[in-house]
Write a protein that holds these residues in place. Structure first.
Motif, short mmCIF file in Angstrom:
data_model
loop_
_atom_site.label_atom_id
_atom_site.label_comp_id
_atom_site.label_asym_id
_atom_site.label_seq_id
_atom_site.Cartn_x
_atom_site.Cartn_y
_atom_site.Cartn_z
N LEU A 92 -1.36 0.30 -14.40
CA LEU A 92 -2.41 -0.66 -14.74
C LEU A 92 -3.57 0.15 -15.32
N ASN A 93 -3.94 -0.14 -16.57
CA ASN A 93 -4.96 0.64 -17.27
C ASN A 93 -4.65 2.14 -17.23
N GLY A 94 -3.37 2.44 -17.35
CA GLY A 94 -2.95 3.84 -17.39
C GLY A 94 -2.85 4.51 -16.03
N GLN A 95 -3.20 3.78 -14.98
CA GLN A 95 -3.13 4.37 -13.63
C GLN A 95 -1.87 3.87 -12.93
N ARG A 96 -1.11 4.80 -12.34
CA ARG A 96 0.06 4.36 -11.57
C ARG A 96 -0.41 3.46 -10.43
N LEU A 97 0.37 2.44 -10.13
CA LEU A 97 -0.05 1.50 -9.08
C LEU A 97 -0.10 2.17 -7.71
N ILE A 98 0.73 3.18 -7.51
CA ILE A 98 0.72 3.87 -6.22
C ILE A 98 -0.61 4.61 -6.03
N ASP A 99 -1.29 4.90 -7.16
CA ASP A 99 -2.59 5.58 -7.07
C ASP A 99 -3.75 4.60 -6.97
N PRO A 144 -5.90 2.50 -4.80
CA PRO A 144 -6.09 2.60 -3.34
C PRO A 144 -5.77 1.32 -2.56
N VAL A 145 -6.10 0.16 -3.14
CA VAL A 145 -5.87 -1.09 -2.40
C VAL A 145 -4.37 -1.37 -2.29
N TYR A 146 -3.66 -1.24 -3.40
CA TYR A 146 -2.22 -1.49 -3.38
C TYR A 146 -1.51 -0.48 -2.47
N ARG A 147 -1.93 0.77 -2.57
CA ARG A 147 -1.29 1.80 -1.74
C ARG A 147 -1.53 1.52 -0.26
N ASP A 148 -2.73 1.09 0.08
CA ASP A 148 -3.03 0.78 1.48
C ASP A 148 -2.16 -0.37 1.98
N ARG A 149 -1.96 -1.36 1.12
CA ARG A 149 -1.11 -2.48 1.53
C ARG A 149 0.34 -2.00 1.73
N LEU A 150 0.79 -1.10 0.86
CA LEU A 150 2.15 -0.57 1.01
C LEU A 150 2.28 0.19 2.34
N MET A 151 1.27 0.99 2.63
CA MET A 151 1.33 1.79 3.86
C MET A 151 1.25 0.88 5.11
N THR A 152 0.47 -0.20 5.01
CA THR A 152 0.40 -1.13 6.13
C THR A 152 1.79 -1.70 6.44
N LEU A 153 2.51 -2.05 5.38
CA LEU A 153 3.85 -2.59 5.59
C LEU A 153 4.80 -1.51 6.10
N GLN A 154 4.60 -0.27 5.66
CA GLN A 154 5.47 0.80 6.16
C GLN A 154 5.28 0.98 7.67
N GLY A 155 4.03 0.90 8.12
CA GLY A 155 3.77 1.01 9.56
C GLY A 155 4.47 -0.09 10.34
N ARG A 156 4.36 -1.32 9.85
CA ARG A 156 5.05 -2.44 10.51
C ARG A 156 6.55 -2.22 10.50
N MET A 157 7.05 -1.75 9.37
CA MET A 157 8.49 -1.54 9.24
C MET A 157 8.98 -0.47 10.22
N MET A 158 8.21 0.61 10.36
CA MET A 158 8.63 1.67 11.27
C MET A 158 8.67 1.14 12.71
N ALA A 159 7.65 0.39 13.08
CA ALA A 159 7.63 -0.16 14.44
C ALA A 159 8.88 -1.01 14.69
N LEU A 160 9.26 -1.80 13.68
CA LEU A 160 10.45 -2.65 13.86
C LEU A 160 11.74 -1.84 13.88
N ARG A 161 11.78 -0.76 13.11
CA ARG A 161 12.97 0.10 13.13
C ARG A 161 13.15 0.72 14.51
N TYR A 162 12.07 1.18 15.10
CA TYR A 162 12.18 1.78 16.43
C TYR A 162 12.52 0.72 17.46
N ASN A 163 11.97 -0.47 17.26
CA ASN A 163 12.31 -1.59 18.15
C ASN A 163 13.82 -1.88 18.07
#
Lengths: 396, 355
Positions: free
Chosen positions: A268-275, A277-296
Motif C-alpha cells: 500500500l503506497n509502496g509499503q509492504r502490508l506487514i510493515d 503497524p496497525v495491520y501487523r499488530d492485528r496479525l500478531m493478536t490473532l497469532q497469540g489467540r491461535m497459539m493459545a488454542l493450539r496448546y489447548n
C-alpha cells in the motif's frame, strides 16, 4: 510435561512418510467423490490402515487398535504432504461410528463396508425449517403402514443430498410422546419415490446445502437404527462426533501462514502490508489467540491419551476455533482494501478468492453444528455448573 | 506424550492453594494494602518451599523449573497475594541458573526465605519520562521507575544497555521512593542512583532478555489466576443473586458473559503451561511464546476483569466485595515489563516480521 511422541511413534511416522512418497501419484487432486481415482485411492488407504483405521476388519475396516497419536501422525503427515486423506463426509464420520455402537449386526454388515469404500454416499437429515437449535422439536413424520414407514415433511441444510445414495434421518414416530422421546433414526434410499431435492444457494454463492422434501416416502420397517423412539439418543452421540471435528487447528495454522505471506507480498503506497503497524499488530493478536488454542488442543489430545480431565478445554474448541478462523479470514480482506472485494471471475482476486469465500463459509460454521450461542449455553451449564433457563414449553 | 501437570506439580500447587486460602484471604490482603507487611505470608510460603523452588539444589534449593514457578504465580494471582515472589523466587535464582554471578550464600538465604530481592528491569524494556540508568566502572547513576517487590534487601537492576547489577538496598547513594500504583497488593518503588556501587551479575543483554521472558510468563500466570478468581466469583454470585424472582445465573445474558470469560480463559491455561515449559526446554521458541503469552493473557485478563465486575452489578463496583483487588492486579500485570502492543511488536521481530 513431555511433548515428544516417543521413538515407536517416530518409526510409525517414517512408515507413513514412506507410503506417501511411494503413492503420491495415485492420490486424487480435485477429482470428484464418484471418480475412479478417488474410489481406488480410498481402497488403497484402507488396505494400508490410513483410512477406516480402527473399524473392525469384519466390516471392511483396517482393524487396528485405537491409538490417538497414530491417528494424529497420519493426519499431520497427509496434511504436510498435501495429499487427500480419502473420503470424509457424514456417512464415514457420523453414521459408521453410530452403527458400530447401536446398529444391528445386519445393519453393520449391509452398510459399513460400502460406506467406507465410498460406494455408498450418505447425507444427514436432521435440521428442519422449524427445528434448528431446538432440533428435538422436529416435525417430519413417519407413520407405520403395514411393513413400511410413510415419511412426510421437510429437511434443510442437507449437504451432499444431491449426490447421496442414502440418508440417515430423524423422524417423529410417536407424535404423543414428549418431544425428545418421540423421534426415531431412520435410514432410506435417496431414490425412493416422493423425495424432492432443491439446492440451497448460500451467501458464498455456492449450493453447499439442499432442502429435501418428503411426500409419502415409503421405507421398510426394519430400517430404524436403535429402538423406535430412541432416535434422540442415537443422534446426540453423532453430534458429539461432529463437534469434535470442527475448528481444526492445523488448518488454522496453514491459513495464518498464508496470510502472513500475503502481507509480505501486498503493498500500500509502496509499503509492504506487514510493515504497516496497525495491520501487523492485528496479525500478531490473532497469532497469540491461535497459539493459545493450539496448546489447548494439545492439552485435550493429551487428556484423551492419559484419561485426564480437560472437559472445559474440550467444550470451548468449537466456539473459539470457528470464531478465530472467521476473524483470520476477515483480516485478510481488511488488509487488501478494495482488492479484498474481488470475487467470482475477477482476475484481481488473491489466492483464488479464498479469503472472501472462507470468511463467509466460517460464518456458516459459527452458526452450524450448534451455534455459538448454544455453545455458550453448554459451556455455562455443563462447564461452569450454571442453571438452565426455565423452559416455557415444559412449563406449559 | 503428556501435555499436562505431573502429580508432584498438582500436589505442590494444592499445598500452596490451601495455605493461601487459609492464611491469606482477602482480609489479609486488605491489611497489607494499608500496612505493607507481608512477612508472615512469605514465611509461610518459605515453609512450603516456594522461595527455594528455582534455587539449584547445590545452593540449598529444590531445583525445579519455570513451569513449576508459573503454577505458583497462578496461585498467588488467584488470591491476589502480596509476596516478593517475582524478584526473590524467580528473577534471582534464574539469573544464577542462566550464568549470572550470584553468590551461593545469597541464594541459600533467599531459598530459606531470609532475604528478599526486588527486581527493576524497566529500563531494558523501554524508558519512560527520561529515566536512564548507566554504569561506569561499576558505579550506577540514574533512575529506574517501577521496581517490583520493593521493601527488599537487594535489587536486581538492569541498565539501559541491558547489563544486570545486584545492589544492596542500603548502598550509599541509593534512594528508594515508594511508587504508588493502583495495585495495593504489591509494593513498587522508584530507585534513584547517585554513584551507587553494585556488583555486576552479567553484562550480556541476553541474560536480561531471558529474565524478562520468564517474568513476563509469571505475570501472565498471575493474571490467569486472578482472572480465574474473578470468573469463579462471578459464577457463584450469579447463582445466589436473585432478580425477577429467579437467580440471575438462569438468564442467558449473564450465562453468556460467564461462558465468554471461560472460553477465552481456558486456553490461557494451556498457553501458560507451554510457555513455562518452553522457558526451560525449548530455547528456540521460548522468546516468541513468552511475548505472545504476555500479550494474549493480558488481553483476556482485561476482558475478564471488566466482564466479571459487570456480572456483580453495583456490588462489583464497591469495596465490599473487593473484586477490584483482582481487577487492579490484572491491570498491574498488563502494564509491567511490556504492554500487549509492545509484546506483539517484539513477537513480530522474533519471527522476522518487523525490523
Amino acid at each position: 510435561m513431555d511433548l515428544s511422541y516417543g521413538p515407536e511413534y517416530d518409526t510409525f511416522r517414517s512408515e507413513v512418510q514412506t507410503f506417501l512418497a511411494a503413492n503420491a501419484s495415485a492420490a486424487p487432486r480435485g477429482e470428484g467423490l464418484r471418480s475412479p481415482k478417488m474410489l481406488s485411492w480410498q481402497k488403497r488407504l484402507i488396505e494400508h490402515g490410513y483410512a477406516a483405521r480402527t473399524i473392525p476388519k469384519a466390516y471392511g475396516g483396517y482393524g487396528a487398535a485405537p491409538d490417538i497419536l497414530q491417528s494424529r501422525i497420519i493426519a499431520e503427515e497427509f496434511a504436510r504432504a498435501q495429499i487427500s486423506q480419502g473420503m470424509g463426509g457424514q456417512g464415514i464420520s457420523m453414521l459408521v461410528p453410530t452403527l458400530l455402537e447401536v446398529g444391528t449386526e445386519a445393519q453393520k454388515e449391509q452398510f459399513i463396508r460400502p460406506t467406507l469404500l465410498g460406494e455408498m454416499l450418505w447425507c444427514q437429515g436432521y435440521s428442519e425449517p422449524g427445528a434448528g437449535s431446538d432440533l428435538a422439536s422436529l416435525r417430519t413424520s413417519a407413520v407405520l403402514d403395514g411393513d413400511e414407514w410413510v415419511v412426510n415433511g421437510q429437511k434443510i441444510w442437507t449437504s451432499t443430498a444431491h449426490l447421496a445414495d442414502w440418508i440417515f434421518c430423524l423422524v417423529r414416530t410417536e407424535p404423543n410422546a414428549p418431544k425428545h422421546k418421540g423421534i426415531s433414526f431412520l435410514l432410506f434410499r435417496m431414490d425412493t419415490p416422493g423425495i424432492e431435492i432443491r439446492p440451497l444457494v448460500d451467501m458464498t454463492g455456492n449450493a453447499n446445502f439442499n432442502e429435501v422434501f418428503f411426500t409419502d416416502v415409503r421405507v421398510p420397517k426394519d430400517q430404524v437404527v436403535g429402538r423406535r423412539g430412541d432416535g434422540w439418543l442415537v443422534a446426540n452421540a453423532i453430534l458429539g462426533h461432529e463437534r469434535d471435528s470442527l475448528g481444526n487447528p492445523d488448518a488454522t495454522l496453514a491459513r495464518f501462514n498464508a496470510l502472513a505471506e500475503l502481507m509480505k507480498i501486498e503493498t500500500l503506497n509502496g509499503q509492504r502490508l506487514i510493515d504497516h503497524p496497525v495491520y501487523r499488530d492485528r496479525l500478531m493478536t490473532l497469532q497469540g489467540r491461535m497459539m493459545a488454542l493450539r496448546y489447548n488442543d494439545l492439552r485435550v489430545l493429551s487428556a484423551r491419551l492419559n484419561q485426564a480431565d480437560a472437559s472445559l478445554a474440550r467444550m470451548i474448541t468449537k466456539l473459539e476455533g470457528t470464531e478465530l478462523r472467521h476473524a483470520l479470514e476477515g483480516l485478510a480482506i481488511d488488509i487488501m482494501g478494495e482488492f479484498g472485494l474481488a470475487y467470482g471471475d475477477n482476475p484481481l482476486k488473491r489466492d483464488h478468492g479464498s479469503w472472501q469465500y472462507q470468511y463467509m463459509y466460517f460464518l456458516g460454521l459459527i452458526i452450524g453444528g450448534g451455534t455459538s450461542q448454544i455453545q455458550k449455553n453448554i459451556i455455562s451449564e455443563r462447564g461452569l455448573g450454571m442453571p438452565k433457563e426455565p423452559k416455557l414449553d415444559r412449563a406449559g | 506424550m503428556e501435555f499436562g501437570l505431573s502429580r508432584e506439580q498438582t500436589l505442590l500447587t494444592d499445598s500452596v492453594a490451601r495455605f493461601l486460602s487459609k492464611e491469606a484471604p482477602l482480609d489479609r490482603v486488605r491489611r497489607f494494602a494499608t500496612e505493607g507487611d507481608d512477612r508472615d505470608i512469605w514465611a509461610g510460603l518459605a515453609e512450603l518451599g516456594v522461595p527455594a523452588l528455582l534455587v539449584p539444589e547445590s545452593a540449598g534449593g529444590v531445583g525445579l523449573g519455570c513451569l513449576d514457578a508459573a503454577l505458583i504465580a497462578e496461585q498467588l494471582g488467584y488470591r491476589a497475594t502480596p509476596s516478593p515472589f517475582l524478584g526473590t523466587g524467580v528473577a534471582l535464582p534464574l539469573a544464577a541458573r542462566w550464568g549470572g554471578r550470584i553468590g551461593d550464600e545469597l541464594l541459600a538465604a533467599v531459598a530459606a526465605g531470609e532475604r528478599r530481592v526486588g527486581v527493576a528491569l524497566a529500563n531494558a524494556v523501554g524508558r519512560r519520562a527520561d529515566a536512564t540508568l548507566s554504569s561506569a566502572g561499576g558505579r550506577l547513576d540514574g533512575i529506574v521507575h517501577f521496581a517490583m517487590d520493593a521493601g527488599a534487601d537487594d535489587y536486581l537492576v538492569a541498565t539501559d544497555t541491558g547489563a544486570l547489577y545486584l545492589v544492596a538496598a542500603d548502598a550509599p547513594g541509593l534512594s528508594i521512593k515508594a511508587f504508588d500504583t493502583i495495585d495495593r497488593s504489591r509494593r513498587t518503588a522508584e530507585l534513584h542512583f547517585a554513584g551507587v556501587t553494585g556488583s555486576l551479575v552479567g553484562d550480556d543483554p541476553a541474560l536480561v532478555a531471558r529474565l524478562l521472558d520468564a517474568l513476563r510468563v509469571m505475570l501472565a500466570a498471575d493474571t490467569l489466576g486472578a482472572a480465574q478468581q474473578m470468573l469463579d466469583q462471578s459464577v457463584a454470585y450469579a447463582k445466589q443473586r436473585e432478580q425477577f424472582n429467579r437467580p440471575i445465573a438462569t438468564f442467558q445474558a449473564v450465562k453468556h458473559m460467564c461462558a465468554d470469560m471461560a472460553a477465552a480463559l481456558e486456553p490461557c491455561r494451556a498457553m501458560i503451561w507451554y510457555a513455562g515449559h518452553a522457558l526451560d526446554h525449548m530455547p528456540d521458541e521460548a522468546h516468541l511464546v513468552a511475548c505472545h503469552t504476555k500479550a494474549h493473557v493480558a488481553e483476556v485478563g482485561k476482558a475478564v476483569a471488566k466482564t466479571s465486575t459487570e456480572v456483580h452489578g453495583g456490588m462489583g463496583f464497591t469495596d465490599l466485595v473487593g473484586l477490584h483487588y483482582w481487577f487492579k492486579r490484572v491491570g498491574y500485570n498488563r502494564q509491567m515489563l511490556g504492554t500487549p502492543e509492545m509484546m506483539r511488536l517484539e513477537a513480530a521481530r522474533a519471527q522476522g516480521l518487523a525490523a
